[in-house]
Design an enzyme around this catalytic site. Sequence first.
Site, PDB file in Angstrom:
ATOM      1  N   ASP A 107       0.872  -1.226   0.052  1.00 12.41           N
ATOM      2  CA  ASP A 107       0.293  -0.049   0.036  1.00 12.41           C
ATOM      3  C   ASP A 107       0.970   1.399  -0.070  1.00 12.41           C
ATOM      4  O   ASP A 107       1.983   1.354   0.469  1.00 12.41           O
ATOM      5  CB  ASP A 107      -0.754  -0.181   1.291  1.00 12.41           C
ATOM      6  CG  ASP A 107      -1.902  -1.300   1.222  1.00 12.41           C
ATOM      7  OD1 ASP A 107      -2.111  -1.311   0.149  1.00 12.41           O
ATOM      8  OD2 ASP A 107      -2.360  -1.507   2.311  1.00 12.41           O
TER       9      ASP A 107
HETATM   10  N1  URA Z   1      -1.341  -5.789   4.129  1.00 14.05           N
HETATM   11  C1  URA Z   1      -1.999  -4.542   4.007  1.00 14.05           C
HETATM   12  O1  URA Z   1      -2.847  -4.238   4.523  1.00 14.05           O
HETATM   13  N2  URA Z   1      -0.910  -3.551   3.205  1.00 14.05           N
HETATM   14  C2  URA Z   1       0.296  -3.923   2.525  1.00 14.05           C
HETATM   15  O2  URA Z   1       0.663  -3.065   1.884  1.00 14.05           O
HETATM   16  C3  URA Z   1       0.625  -5.144   2.649  1.00 14.05           C
HETATM   17  C4  URA Z   1      -0.052  -6.340   3.363  1.00 14.05           C
END
Ligand code: URA
Length: 241
Positions: A107
């Site tokens: 993310d």
């Molecule tokens: N899980 C999440 O919620 N975000 C990420 O970036 C990776 C795994």
Amino acid sequence: MAKPISLEKILFSQGFGTRRYCADLVYADLVKVNGVLADDPEERIAIEGLMLNVEGQDWEYHEKAYIVFNKPPNYECSHKTTHHPSVYSLLPSPFVERGLQCVGRLDYDTTGLLLISDDGQFIHKMTTPKKNIGKVYEITTPEPITASQIEHLLNGVVLDDDPKPCHAIACKQLAEHILAMTIVEGRYHQVKRMMAAVGNHVLNLHRSEIGAYQMPTDLAQGEWRWLYPEDLKQLSQSVGI
Ligand code: URA
């Protein structure tokens, strides 16, 4: 020993532009091969241990690129971003030109270990759910992490888009508000949704390991480095590919 390849083809393969543009770089005296100014784009060059210098930038020849990147927050793992700049904007432009892709996305606000490559088979093997590759996330939470939350994560939580529960493979509490959790899947916002499902939240999320490969301790945020055959061997052995 691999067959020597023409300099123009080599430059093109590394992402320095079209074949024509690469030839022009040579004619413009902008390319050095192992420290020596090149003058013929057709010259056949041995690729073993080849070090180029293009427009003043040193460049190791790699037939396929495998890199490790320490992702900073506020960058998206996408070429076409929506709200934040792209992680690719932090990498040398030849990487973008030759089509490097993130090996699984993080993310925009997640930091840490990101592998990036132009080897489609490698990306597929590393991201297919069949391989069950463990990824360790360090999670900082606003509420204290409780034993029952950990138990719930290990037993499995049901997320709203799939009746099949998601399990943490391992959980290690590092501090009252910090948990290292290993998961093998890569569902959308998986860690954040798992933490919300057990009644806590994620303030900060950092990926520290993939398989047995750990983020190099001397790689600062925003920096990248080549993965060499020894690193790849360690990584592939640990994930069984
Ligand atoms: N899980 C999440 O919620 N975000 C990420 O970036 C990776 C795994």
